[in-house]
Design an enzyme around this catalytic site. Sequence first.
Site, PDB file in Angstrom:
ATOM      1  N   ASP A   1       0.848  -1.199   0.000  1.00  0.00           N
ATOM      2  CA  ASP A   1       0.000   0.000   0.000  1.00  0.00           C
ATOM      3  C   ASP A   1       0.877   1.239   0.000  1.00  0.00           C
ATOM      4  O   ASP A   1       1.563   1.526   0.975  1.00  0.00           O
ATOM      5  CB  ASP A   1      -0.907  -0.011   1.229  1.00  0.00           C
ATOM      6  CG  ASP A   1      -1.784   1.222   1.290  1.00  0.00           C
ATOM      7  OD1 ASP A   1      -2.452   1.521   0.279  1.00  0.00           O
ATOM      8  OD2 ASP A   1      -1.796   1.891   2.335  1.00  0.00           O
TER       9      ASP A   1
ATOM     10  N   TYR B   1       3.414  10.009   0.834  1.00  0.00           N
ATOM     11  CA  TYR B   1       4.354   9.413   1.785  1.00  0.00           C
ATOM     12  C   TYR B   1       5.805   9.717   1.417  1.00  0.00           C
ATOM     13  O   TYR B   1       6.711   9.458   2.193  1.00  0.00           O
ATOM     14  CB  TYR B   1       4.162   7.898   1.873  1.00  0.00           C
ATOM     15  CG  TYR B   1       2.784   7.442   2.262  1.00  0.00           C
ATOM     16  CD1 TYR B   1       1.862   8.284   2.894  1.00  0.00           C
ATOM     17  CD2 TYR B   1       2.392   6.144   1.998  1.00  0.00           C
ATOM     18  CE1 TYR B   1       0.597   7.839   3.240  1.00  0.00           C
ATOM     19  CE2 TYR B   1       1.123   5.686   2.345  1.00  0.00           C
ATOM     20  CZ  TYR B   1       0.237   6.538   2.954  1.00  0.00           C
ATOM     21  OH  TYR B   1      -1.011   6.086   3.290  1.00  0.00           O
TER      22      TYR B   1
ATOM     23  N   LYS C   1      -2.285   6.286  -4.202  1.00  0.00           N
ATOM     24  CA  LYS C   1      -3.381   7.216  -3.923  1.00  0.00           C
ATOM     25  C   LYS C   1      -3.073   8.606  -4.484  1.00  0.00           C
ATOM     26  O   LYS C   1      -1.936   9.041  -4.444  1.00  0.00           O
ATOM     27  CB  LYS C   1      -3.587   7.343  -2.412  1.00  0.00           C
ATOM     28  CG  LYS C   1      -3.833   6.020  -1.713  1.00  0.00           C
ATOM     29  CD  LYS C   1      -3.764   6.178  -0.205  1.00  0.00           C
ATOM     30  CE  LYS C   1      -3.646   4.844   0.483  1.00  0.00           C
ATOM     31  NZ  LYS C   1      -2.302   4.283   0.427  1.00  0.00           N
TER      32      LYS C   1
ATOM     33  N   HIS D   1      -7.268   9.604  -1.941  1.00  0.00           N
ATOM     34  CA  HIS D   1      -6.792   9.496  -0.559  1.00  0.00           C
ATOM     35  C   HIS D   1      -7.770  10.131   0.433  1.00  0.00           C
ATOM     36  O   HIS D   1      -8.062   9.559   1.473  1.00  0.00           O
ATOM     37  CB  HIS D   1      -5.412  10.140  -0.437  1.00  0.00           C
ATOM     38  CG  HIS D   1      -4.574   9.560   0.649  1.00  0.00           C
ATOM     39  ND1 HIS D   1      -3.221   9.380   0.515  1.00  0.00           N
ATOM     40  CD2 HIS D   1      -4.870   9.118   1.887  1.00  0.00           C
ATOM     41  CE1 HIS D   1      -2.730   8.846   1.618  1.00  0.00           C
ATOM     42  NE2 HIS D   1      -3.721   8.679   2.470  1.00  0.00           N
TER      43      HIS D   1
END
Length: 186
Positions: free
Chosen positions: A55, A60, A89, A120
């Site tokens: 994921d 990130y 996302k 997201h």
Amino acid sequence: MSETIDPKKVPIKTLYTGEEIPALGIGTFGSDKYSAEAVASAVYGAVKGGYRLIDCAEVYQNEAPIGEMLEKLFAEQVVGREELFITSKVWNDHHRDVEAACRKSLADLRLSQIDLYFVHWPFPNYHAPGCDGDSRNPDSRPFCPEEFMDTWRQCERLADLGLVRHLWMSKEGRSPFPSLSKSHST
């Protein structure tokens, strides 16, 4: 205790299309505590240890090093691409240009297709990388169904282009829009 997981023994979930995916995977959020390289190394170890669902998310800030590790895993023939289920996302500040965000994730992850692409968050508000979880953007706006549906239609285009296989929303167990349950799959 074994250092690996037999992927065949991992519980599965069935998508709306009938495709089965692992119910357990490795999440790559951690950029607030760990370096991108440390997260990528964890992905490498997890896949070698039997994990098959990864994921990811652009926000990130670790998709590029994860892509390097995926390339390494493929080159070492630890797994083939078809053995992994990889998600990413679109982040809040890319709702107006979803295709560019997706193409960046694809390039960073060194993939030609993402298995599941999420919106997201359902509203287009910017949160600076590394900001505190309680911080609020003074320019934030409330959820707007029309804006969200525009973002969703852009996601559907990604599926039409073959860039993603499945679509869904993160942060939602069920869709607040019944029409989304008929989302794309190729």
